[in-house]
Design a protein around this motif. Structure first.
Motif, PDB file in Angstrom:
ATOM      1  N   SER A  36      -7.629   6.503  -3.120  1.00  0.00           N
ATOM      2  CA  SER A  36      -6.586   7.305  -2.469  1.00  0.00           C
ATOM      3  C   SER A  36      -6.498   6.968  -0.980  1.00  0.00           C
ATOM      4  O   SER A  36      -5.403   6.933  -0.403  1.00  0.00           O
ATOM      5  CB  SER A  36      -6.832   8.797  -2.678  1.00  0.00           C
ATOM      6  OG  SER A  36      -8.111   9.143  -2.234  1.00  0.00           O
ATOM      7  N   GLU A  37      -7.644   6.677  -0.354  1.00  0.00           N
ATOM      8  CA  GLU A  37      -7.652   6.277   1.064  1.00  0.00           C
ATOM      9  C   GLU A  37      -6.872   4.954   1.223  1.00  0.00           C
ATOM     10  O   GLU A  37      -6.069   4.799   2.142  1.00  0.00           O
ATOM     11  CB  GLU A  37      -9.104   6.110   1.534  1.00  0.00           C
ATOM     12  CG  GLU A  37      -9.251   5.893   3.042  1.00  0.00           C
ATOM     13  CD  GLU A  37     -10.679   5.497   3.433  1.00  0.00           C
ATOM     14  OE1 GLU A  37     -10.827   4.849   4.481  1.00  0.00           O
ATOM     15  OE2 GLU A  37     -11.634   5.826   2.673  1.00  0.00           O
ATOM     16  N   PHE A  38      -7.123   4.032   0.307  1.00  0.00           N
ATOM     17  CA  PHE A  38      -6.424   2.736   0.341  1.00  0.00           C
ATOM     18  C   PHE A  38      -4.917   2.927   0.126  1.00  0.00           C
ATOM     19  O   PHE A  38      -4.101   2.357   0.849  1.00  0.00           O
ATOM     20  CB  PHE A  38      -7.000   1.794  -0.722  1.00  0.00           C
ATOM     21  CG  PHE A  38      -6.213   0.525  -0.883  1.00  0.00           C
ATOM     22  CD1 PHE A  38      -6.243  -0.462   0.093  1.00  0.00           C
ATOM     23  CD2 PHE A  38      -5.425   0.317  -2.007  1.00  0.00           C
ATOM     24  CE1 PHE A  38      -5.492  -1.632  -0.042  1.00  0.00           C
ATOM     25  CE2 PHE A  38      -4.677  -0.845  -2.161  1.00  0.00           C
ATOM     26  CZ  PHE A  38      -4.720  -1.822  -1.171  1.00  0.00           C
ATOM     27  N   LEU A  39      -4.548   3.739  -0.860  1.00  0.00           N
ATOM     28  CA  LEU A  39      -3.132   3.963  -1.158  1.00  0.00           C
ATOM     29  C   LEU A  39      -2.393   4.593   0.022  1.00  0.00           C
ATOM     30  O   LEU A  39      -1.198   4.349   0.232  1.00  0.00           O
ATOM     31  CB  LEU A  39      -2.971   4.851  -2.398  1.00  0.00           C
ATOM     32  CG  LEU A  39      -3.202   4.154  -3.746  1.00  0.00           C
ATOM     33  CD1 LEU A  39      -3.285   5.184  -4.861  1.00  0.00           C
ATOM     34  CD2 LEU A  39      -2.109   3.121  -4.040  1.00  0.00           C
ATOM     35  N   GLY A  40      -3.106   5.409   0.805  1.00  0.00           N
ATOM     36  CA  GLY A  40      -2.503   6.035   1.976  1.00  0.00           C
ATOM     37  C   GLY A  40      -2.219   5.042   3.092  1.00  0.00           C
ATOM     38  O   GLY A  40      -1.390   5.287   3.971  1.00  0.00           O
TER      39      GLY A  40
END
Length: 202
Positions: A36-40
């Motif tokens: 989720s950090e990467f997708l953000g």
């Protein structure tokens, strides 16, 4: 935008060791502790490749790959995992992984795979840019010009096109000249190539 190796792994020690290894050969690196950090952070226009762990809290590696594919990502993905059983590998490959590397791995093997992935990404982006440019040129054509172009590229003569479209040969010549000008094609062979690129067939 500089091609970057994106590392997604929930273990800080793994992130750190991969960052040191990749930076030691001059590769820009960005690390993330979760999918989720990467997708953000990530955007489809960012060039590079993804080094991805499969088993993470929250969004798994496979779920991340599926989300990236839905967002139109063309970025090559290398799965790096300690859980290297065959079903997991098959699942990862089906979800879009280019490579599957088991921990512990050889540093040189990983660097070779990353280099290949970066080259594949660059090639895909060149092809996408070319296809977009050709599609934009096709979009400038009138419906009649597009019709004439499609008949020209399958080898029909001006006379055949004129008969089929109930036009004079002179009118077909004018349409054909406009097609060559708008597509910026110097020859019939080049025009055929451009149309194939625009259609994603070349």
């Amino acid at each position: 935008m500089k091609p970057t190796v994106f590392v997604v792994d929930d273990e800080p020690a793994v992130q750190q060791s991969l960052q040191w290894l990749l930076e030691s050969v001059g590769l820009p690196v960005q690390t993330f502790g979760s999918a989720s950090e990467f997708l953000g952070y990530w955007r489809p226009e960012m060039p590079g490749c993804l080094l991805l762990d499969l088993r993470m809290p929250g969004i798994s590696g496979v779920e991340l790959m599926e989300q990236l594919r839905q967002q139109g990502s063309i970025m090559p993905i290398i799965v790096v995992t300690a859980h290297g059983d065959v079903p997991v590998a098959v699942h990862a490959m089906k979800a879009g992984a280019m490579e599957f590397i088991e921990k512990p791995y050889s540093d040189q093997l990983l660097l070779d795979r990353v280099q290949t992935a970066m080259e594949i990404d660059a090639q895909r982006r060149r092809e996408l840019a070319s296809r977009t440019a050709m599609s934009n040129r096709v979009a400038l054509l009138t419906p009649r010009e597009r019709q004439v172009m499609e008949m020209v590229v399958i080898g029909q003569s001006n006379r055949q096109i004129a008969a089929e479209l109930s036009l004079s040969e002179k009118t077909v010549e004018v349409h054909r000249a406009h097609v060559m000008e708008k597509m910026r094609a110097d020859s019939l062979a080049q025009l055929v190539r451009m149309v194939l690129v625009a259609q994603g067939k070349a």
